[in-house]
Design an enzyme around this catalytic site. Sequence first.
Site, mmCIF file in Angstrom:
data_model
loop_
_atom_site.group_PDB
_atom_site.id
_atom_site.type_symbol
_atom_site.label_atom_id
_atom_site.label_comp_id
_atom_site.label_asym_id
_atom_site.label_seq_id
_atom_site.Cartn_x
_atom_site.Cartn_y
_atom_site.Cartn_z
ATOM 1 N N TYR A 187 -27.387 -8.403 -68.490
ATOM 2 C CA TYR A 187 -26.975 -7.974 -67.151
ATOM 3 C C TYR A 187 -26.707 -9.191 -66.294
ATOM 4 O O TYR A 187 -27.165 -10.301 -66.580
ATOM 5 C CB TYR A 187 -28.031 -7.072 -66.500
ATOM 6 N N CYS A 188 -25.940 -8.982 -65.207
ATOM 7 C CA CYS A 188 -25.680 -10.091 -64.284
ATOM 8 C C CYS A 188 -25.653 -9.585 -62.852
ATOM 9 O O CYS A 188 -26.578 -8.892 -62.427
ATOM 10 C CB CYS A 188 -24.426 -10.875 -64.673
ATOM 11 N N ARG A 189 -24.588 -9.879 -62.088
ATOM 12 C CA ARG A 189 -24.606 -9.639 -60.649
ATOM 13 C C ARG A 189 -24.230 -8.232 -60.231
ATOM 14 O O ARG A 189 -24.565 -7.809 -59.122
ATOM 15 C CB ARG A 189 -23.660 -10.627 -59.965
#
Length: 237
Positions: A187-189
């Site tokens: 996952y990221c932003r």
Amino acid sequence: MSRQKKSSGTLGSRDAKKELFDGFASVAKVMSSGRRAEIVDILAQGERPVDEISHEIRQSIANTSQHLQLLLRAGLLKSRRDGTRIYYSLSGSAVSRLWAAVRDVAVEHLAELEELATSYLGDRSSLTTMTRSELRERMDDGDLMLIDVRPEAEFRAGHIAGASSVTIKELETRLDQLPNDRLIVAYCRGPYCVYADNAVRILTRQGMKAARLEDGFPEWKEAGLPVEASNTHASGV
């Protein structure tokens, strides 16, 4: 619009209403810049100093500071000084929700957004995607590994509880530290952050099982799901 300005109109007058709605619109006006929207997206991850924000949006420190001051005057950001550095953060969770709403309305009503997103993110049709509820259930079962592929400063500011920091820049050099017998979820932003997509592509090319979270850390936090922060460098996998 100046916060000190007072309407000269009578109660319920057209002039007073105009000033009120101009005040509402002033926030939307500040958000009309793509670079300022990008800053809000970055600060939804956590507090950052000016120089790091400047690096992220590929603008000079002078230009970045101008954008930050406009956001600050509109009440969307707050700042603090630590020595010679100034740190900025969102003024509240409502700002993060505002940005999400603007983004979602644009995606729903502007046909060209899908083409622009594909141009930036690439073809996502072959990527396995996991919802927040699915991730929460699978984490409870303990049959996957969750990696946060954002910059380490963002991981330290706040991350999904139980995640390990493996930035997208270092992922390929740390493949031998990742499990081959479990699903790896990146996952990221947020839903339009390319880091998680690229992480899944790298992992699947290596024959590893991988999926991306449907959105990112801000949405997980806004949903009231478990998060944690660290004041020290993230530990290894």
